[in-house]
Design an enzyme around this catalytic site. Structure first.
Site, PDB file in Angstrom:
ATOM      1  N   ASP A 165      -8.015  42.938  73.406  1.00 12.70           N
ATOM      2  CA  ASP A 165      -7.161  41.844  73.894  1.00 12.70           C
ATOM      3  C   ASP A 165      -7.931  40.868  74.770  1.00 12.70           C
ATOM      4  O   ASP A 165      -7.489  40.519  75.863  1.00 12.70           O
ATOM      5  CB  ASP A 165      -5.966  42.423  74.656  1.00 12.70           C
ATOM      6  N   ASP A 193      -6.661  41.664  68.892  1.00 12.99           N
ATOM      7  CA  ASP A 193      -6.265  40.481  69.667  1.00 12.99           C
ATOM      8  C   ASP A 193      -7.497  39.729  70.185  1.00 12.99           C
ATOM      9  O   ASP A 193      -8.013  40.019  71.259  1.00 12.99           O
ATOM     10  CB  ASP A 193      -5.293  40.816  70.812  1.00 12.99           C
ATOM     11  N   TYR A 196      -6.151  34.510  70.804  1.00  8.49           N
ATOM     12  CA  TYR A 196      -4.856  34.068  71.344  1.00  8.49           C
ATOM     13  C   TYR A 196      -4.584  32.597  71.036  1.00  8.49           C
ATOM     14  O   TYR A 196      -3.879  31.912  71.777  1.00  8.49           O
ATOM     15  CB  TYR A 196      -4.736  34.361  72.845  1.00  8.49           C
ATOM     16  N   ASN A 230      -1.747  41.855  66.753  1.00  9.64           N
ATOM     17  CA  ASN A 230      -0.647  40.941  66.412  1.00  9.64           C
ATOM     18  C   ASN A 230      -1.046  39.478  66.545  1.00  9.64           C
ATOM     19  O   ASN A 230      -0.529  38.628  65.830  1.00  9.64           O
ATOM     20  CB  ASN A 230       0.595  41.249  67.262  1.00  9.64           C
ATOM     21  N   HIS A 315      -4.408  48.810  67.011  1.00  6.01           N
ATOM     22  CA  HIS A 315      -4.000  47.888  68.076  1.00  6.01           C
ATOM     23  C   HIS A 315      -2.875  48.411  68.979  1.00  6.01           C
ATOM     24  O   HIS A 315      -2.998  48.417  70.200  1.00  6.01           O
ATOM     25  CB  HIS A 315      -3.619  46.526  67.491  1.00  6.01           C
ATOM     26  N   HIS A 325       5.442  46.545  75.854  1.00  2.86           N
ATOM     27  CA  HIS A 325       5.208  47.078  74.497  1.00  2.86           C
ATOM     28  C   HIS A 325       5.518  48.571  74.395  1.00  2.86           C
ATOM     29  O   HIS A 325       4.912  49.289  73.604  1.00  2.86           O
ATOM     30  CB  HIS A 325       3.759  46.819  74.057  1.00  2.86           C
ATOM     31  N   HIS A 352      -3.353  46.014  72.967  1.00  3.24           N
ATOM     32  CA  HIS A 352      -1.987  45.502  73.003  1.00  3.24           C
ATOM     33  C   HIS A 352      -1.370  45.429  74.398  1.00  3.24           C
ATOM     34  O   HIS A 352      -0.837  44.396  74.793  1.00  3.24           O
ATOM     35  CB  HIS A 352      -1.099  46.336  72.070  1.00  3.24           C
ATOM     36  N   VAL A 353      -1.423  46.531  75.136  1.00  2.00           N
ATOM     37  CA  VAL A 353      -0.898  46.529  76.510  1.00  2.00           C
ATOM     38  C   VAL A 353      -2.022  46.062  77.430  1.00  2.00           C
ATOM     39  O   VAL A 353      -3.111  46.634  77.407  1.00  2.00           O
ATOM     40  CB  VAL A 353      -0.425  47.940  76.908  1.00  2.00           C
ATOM     41  N   HIS A 354      -1.734  45.043  78.233  1.00  2.10           N
ATOM     42  CA  HIS A 354      -2.799  44.412  79.010  1.00  2.10           C
ATOM     43  C   HIS A 354      -3.044  45.147  80.322  1.00  2.10           C
ATOM     44  O   HIS A 354      -2.816  44.630  81.424  1.00  2.10           O
ATOM     45  CB  HIS A 354      -2.478  42.936  79.225  1.00  2.10           C
TER      46      HIS A 354
HETATM   47 FE   LIG Z   1      -1.363  42.657  71.079  1.00  2.00          FE
END
Ligand SMILES: [Fe+2]
Ligand SMILES: *[C@@H]1O[C@H](CO)[C@@H](O)[C@H](O)[C@H]1NC(C)=O
Ligand SMILES: *[C@@H]1O[C@H](CO)[C@@H](O)[C@H](O)[C@H]1NC(C)=O
Ligand SMILES: *[C@@H]1O[C@H](CO)[C@@H](O)[C@H](O)[C@H]1NC(C)=O
Ligand SMILES: *[C@@H]1O[C@H](CO)[C@@H](O)[C@H](O)[C@H]1NC(C)=O
Length: 467
Positions: A165, A193, A196, A230, A315, A325, A352-354
């Site tokens: 990410d 990711d 962005y 995503n 991801h 998420h 995915h999870v930041h």
């Molecule tokens: Fe993501």
């Protein structure tokens, strides 16, 4: 927060006094307020000088075993010579340059037309060898280098960086350059990711270009093993863009055919002593689907005598105690987790999870709709799940955790950073996590991982390294 801290202090005290290992999870006391993650403006990354200069250079493994490399770059024009990579062994006088032509394409997305995207696959490289390579023509020639991995084998040491990410904010820059300051990193496992671009009006495709320029100082010199997230889907019906993964598939090529995959979104490679399986959270994975059949066959091909370390990149995390998420990876977990336990997968990296989180070795595969047994239990055949979506993108930090910390969660912290997986031999790998606020040598979380095939003993994290 406070309770968790007390529990942490308490368990440390118990640990020290009676030498009993307590498996209470740790929520780091280092949790910070939400940081703004300001995007670096487009002007930060102008194209390189020179007529038709090659740009956005990145490389990835180009075959299954590590003797191939895919070189990718972009040129504004498609003219004679702009699609050719020349390469030679660094240790030679360079008089015997070989060259490989690229396949070239461009794509349109809403009101944007891409430059010419070139991907050249070099094959038959020597193992463990430094190569120079050259792109461009005339006065716009640019030169780079890479080092091929050692021949695949069970005790071959190898060091991966792990990033997810990433995006292109000032925090992303800190993550990337912190990683680059570590001289040990040889290749990057990227948990999805990338740019962005889709967070900008009409999925501003210029942000894919600036991302390519941003990562070039790292990605042109060591392979990034990409997984799609995503933010790679770029599906936007309102502007007539309905072909999922269009920009990503044009820009980032992976050697999926070498592992008999039918899609670049899932594939595998062998590198040194590791077997790496990349999966797609955003492609069908139920029984009878291409990804499902591929994975079923794929797991049978893994030979732990050759590659002891079985690592999965995906991801959306399966074990995530962050409120962001939450449970988005659940249906894939239900589908594939029994196979992962059966095949003793060592580590699953997700993004995915930041934020950052490391799990205990747990499994939740007993589920039976009659008896309703559905909860994670300790399982020494299960992988460690690591959420490494803390690269620092424009969406900011995910700083809200479920409370209390569930027992499957070993360590969690809402900070940006990256990880290093330092494989030593068939039994041991040293895993460390580095937060952006500290210099690279500081370790915020670490554990000696023991291989699930050769040494399936329980591991204990070193508590003293946690601040
Ligand atoms: Fe993501
Ligand atoms: C990115 O980080 C590097 C290393 O700290 C620094 O030299 C560079 O100026 C940074 N770039 C931006 C745009 O902040
Ligand atoms: C697994 O790898 C080992 C070591 O390279 C080799 O000797 C063995 O034949 C392989 N097994 C299979 C089933 O291919
Ligand atoms: C599900 O659980 C019930 C109750 O414990 C048991 O009788 C049944 O055999 C289980 N079914 C399967 C497929 O394991
Ligand atoms: C594997 O590496 C670990 C950690 O460096 C070391 O303690 C162990 O002795 C090594 N095993 C062998 C067989 O060399």
């Amino acid at each position: 927060m406070r309770l968790n801290r007390l529990a942490f202090v308490f368990s440390t005290a118990v640990l020290l006094s009676i030498f009993v290992v307590i498996h209470g999870g740790v929520t780091s006391s280092y949790v910070r307020v939400a940081e703004p993650s300001e995007e670096m403006p487009l002007e930060t990354f102008p194209p390189p000088a020179g007529l038709n200069a090659p740009e956005q250079v990145h490389i990835t493994q180009g075959d299954h075993a590590g003797r191939g490399m895919i070189i990718s770059w972009v040129t504004p024009l498609n003219v004679e010579g702009s699609n050719v990579v020349k390469y030679w062994i660094a240790d030679s006088d360079g008089s015997e340059k070989k060259s490989v032509p690229a396949s070239t394409s461009s794509y349109r997305y809403y009101d944007y037309t891409s430059g010419y995207l070139h991907h050249a696959t070099i094959k038959g490289l020597k193992y463990d060898t430094k190569y120079f390579y050259q792109l461009g023509t005339g006065r716009s020639i640019r030169q780079f280098f890479f080092v091929t991995p050692p021949k695949v084998g069970p005790d071959v040491p190898y060091t991966f960086g792990v990033i997810g990410d990433l995006g292109q904010t000032y925090a992303s820059n800190q993550t990337l350059y912190n990683y680059m300051s570590n001289p040990k990193g040889q290749a990057v496992l990227f948990a999805g990711d990338l740019s962005y671009a889709d967070d900008h009006p009409n999925h501003d495709q210029r942000k894919w270009d600036s991302y390519g320029r941003f990562v070039e100082p790292c990605a042109a010199y060591q392979p990034f093993i990409w997984a799609a997230g995503n933010h790679e889907i770029d599906y936007a019906q309102s502007i007539g863009e309905t072909q999922p993964f269009k920009p990503y598939k044009h820009r980032y090529h992976v050697p999926y055919r070498a592992s008999k995959s039918t899609s670049p979104l899932w594939y595998s490679i062998k590198r040194a002593s590791a077997y790496i399986i990349v999966l797609s959270s955003y492609s069908a994975y139920d029984k009878y689907t291409p990804q499902n059949s591929w994975l079923e066959d794929e797991l049978k091909k893994v030979n732990r005598s050759e590659t002891p370390w079985l690592i999965v990149l995906v991801h959306a995390p399966w074990y995530n105690s962050n409120n962001y998420h939450y449970m988005e990876g659940e249906s894939m977990r239900v589908t594939f987790e029994p196979w992962f336990v059966q095949n003793k997968v060592d580590i699953v990296f997700a993004g995915h999870v930041h934020a950052y989180e490391r799990s205990e070795r747990v499994s939740n595969i007993k589920y039976n709709i009659t008896d309703g047994m559905s909860y994670p239990v300790k399982d020494q055949s299960a992988p460690v799940y690591i959420t490494i979506g803390d690269g620092g993108n424009i969406e900011g930090i995910a700083n809200s955790y479920t409370d209390p910390q569930p027992s499957y969660s070993a360590y969690r912290e809402a900070s940006f950073g990256h990880a290093i997986l330092d494989i030593k031999n068939r039994t041991h790998a040293h895993y460390t996590w580095h937060r952006n606020q500290d210099n690279e040598p500081v370790i915020a979380d670490s554990i000696w991982l023991k291989n699930r095939f050769y040494l399936p003993e329980e591991e204990t994290a070193s508590v003293d390294s946690r601040v």
